[in-house]
Write a protein that holds these residues in place. Structure first.
Motif, PDB file in Angstrom:
ATOM      1  N   ARG A 128      59.454 -19.827  20.613  1.00  0.00           N
ATOM      2  CA  ARG A 128      59.311 -20.388  21.960  1.00  0.00           C
ATOM      3  C   ARG A 128      59.618 -19.370  23.053  1.00  0.00           C
ATOM      4  O   ARG A 128      59.731 -19.719  24.219  1.00  0.00           O
ATOM      5  CB  ARG A 128      60.251 -21.580  22.119  1.00  0.00           C
ATOM      6  N   SER A 129      59.749 -18.116  22.689  1.00  0.00           N
ATOM      7  CA  SER A 129      60.123 -17.071  23.639  1.00  0.00           C
ATOM      8  C   SER A 129      59.038 -16.900  24.709  1.00  0.00           C
ATOM      9  O   SER A 129      57.855 -16.761  24.385  1.00  0.00           O
ATOM     10  CB  SER A 129      60.325 -15.752  22.896  1.00  0.00           C
ATOM     11  N   PRO A 130      59.429 -16.891  25.992  1.00  0.00           N
ATOM     12  CA  PRO A 130      58.422 -16.692  27.041  1.00  0.00           C
ATOM     13  C   PRO A 130      57.892 -15.258  27.073  1.00  0.00           C
ATOM     14  O   PRO A 130      56.747 -15.020  27.445  1.00  0.00           O
ATOM     15  CB  PRO A 130      59.163 -17.030  28.325  1.00  0.00           C
ATOM     16  N   ASP A 131      58.705 -14.286  26.687  1.00  0.00           N
ATOM     17  CA  ASP A 131      58.290 -12.885  26.632  1.00  0.00           C
ATOM     18  C   ASP A 131      57.883 -12.580  25.194  1.00  0.00           C
ATOM     19  O   ASP A 131      58.727 -12.430  24.313  1.00  0.00           O
ATOM     20  CB  ASP A 131      59.441 -11.989  27.078  1.00  0.00           C
ATOM     21  N   THR A 132      56.566 -12.468  24.968  1.00  0.00           N
ATOM     22  CA  THR A 132      56.077 -12.317  23.596  1.00  0.00           C
ATOM     23  C   THR A 132      56.475 -10.975  22.985  1.00  0.00           C
ATOM     24  O   THR A 132      56.753 -10.912  21.785  1.00  0.00           O
ATOM     25  CB  THR A 132      54.551 -12.479  23.532  1.00  0.00           C
ATOM     26  N   ALA A 150      48.797 -14.186  22.779  1.00  0.00           N
ATOM     27  CA  ALA A 150      49.985 -13.554  22.195  1.00  0.00           C
ATOM     28  C   ALA A 150      51.038 -14.598  21.834  1.00  0.00           C
ATOM     29  O   ALA A 150      51.692 -14.479  20.793  1.00  0.00           O
ATOM     30  CB  ALA A 150      50.561 -12.524  23.163  1.00  0.00           C
ATOM     31  N   ALA A 151      51.195 -15.621  22.657  1.00  0.00           N
ATOM     32  CA  ALA A 151      52.219 -16.648  22.375  1.00  0.00           C
ATOM     33  C   ALA A 151      51.864 -17.423  21.107  1.00  0.00           C
ATOM     34  O   ALA A 151      52.745 -17.718  20.291  1.00  0.00           O
ATOM     35  CB  ALA A 151      52.360 -17.592  23.560  1.00  0.00           C
ATOM     36  N   THR A 152      50.594 -17.740  20.923  1.00  0.00           N
ATOM     37  CA  THR A 152      50.200 -18.478  19.714  1.00  0.00           C
ATOM     38  C   THR A 152      50.321 -17.586  18.475  1.00  0.00           C
ATOM     39  O   THR A 152      50.699 -18.062  17.402  1.00  0.00           O
ATOM     40  CB  THR A 152      48.772 -19.028  19.827  1.00  0.00           C
ATOM     41  N   THR A 153      50.015 -16.303  18.632  1.00  0.00           N
ATOM     42  CA  THR A 153      50.165 -15.369  17.515  1.00  0.00           C
ATOM     43  C   THR A 153      51.633 -15.246  17.121  1.00  0.00           C
ATOM     44  O   THR A 153      51.975 -15.264  15.930  1.00  0.00           O
ATOM     45  CB  THR A 153      49.596 -13.982  17.890  1.00  0.00           C
ATOM     46  N   LEU A 154      52.517 -15.141  18.118  1.00  0.00           N
ATOM     47  CA  LEU A 154      53.942 -15.057  17.834  1.00  0.00           C
ATOM     48  C   LEU A 154      54.433 -16.331  17.146  1.00  0.00           C
ATOM     49  O   LEU A 154      55.183 -16.263  16.178  1.00  0.00           O
ATOM     50  CB  LEU A 154      54.734 -14.816  19.124  1.00  0.00           C
TER      51      LEU A 154
END
Length: 123
Positions: free
Chosen positions: A61-65, A101-105
């Motif tokens: 859930r990190s905002p900074d990927t 990037a968020a979905t990949t993380l």
């Protein structure tokens, strides 16, 4: 005059011998303390064992990927991981951020969680 000690001695009961001091039984207290300590140790070990899984959920859930990817790399450091997974993580860490990037993380964190649960990625 009659002697009170002689005449009244048969009427008055003699004093009871002093009672033995009541002993305190510490066995139940010791058993309770040992049980509490054992429960605390079990809860603590369970909590520490699940710490990497909680960290993965926070990283997903990190905002900074890029920071999340760096944290994921640090968490999975030294574990046996598939090369394709490592390459994707390195690309996420060091390449320019993309729209997905968020979905990949999040997906990498789910896969890492699966690896940790399976025990295959032990350190």
């Amino acid at each position: 005059m009659p002697d009170p000690h002689q005449d009244l001695a048969a009427i008055i009961e003699p004093a009871a011998p002093p009672a033995a001091a009541a002993r305190t039984d510490y066995a139940p207290l010791f058993l309770l303390a040992a049980t509490v300590v054992l429960l605390v140790v079990i809860v603590w070990r369970f909590w520490r064992r699940r710490a990497p899984l909680r960290a993965l959920r926070r990283l997903a859930r990190s905002p900074d990927t890029q920071a999340g990817a760096a944290g994921l790399a640090h968490l999975m450091e030294g574990r046996a991981l598939p090369e394709s997974w490592r390459m994707e993580l390195e690309q996420l860490r060091f390449a320019r951020p993309t729209a997905d990037a968020a979905t990949t993380l999040a997906r990498l964190c789910r896969e890492a969680e699966g690896l940790l649960r399976a025990g295959g990625g032990s350190k």
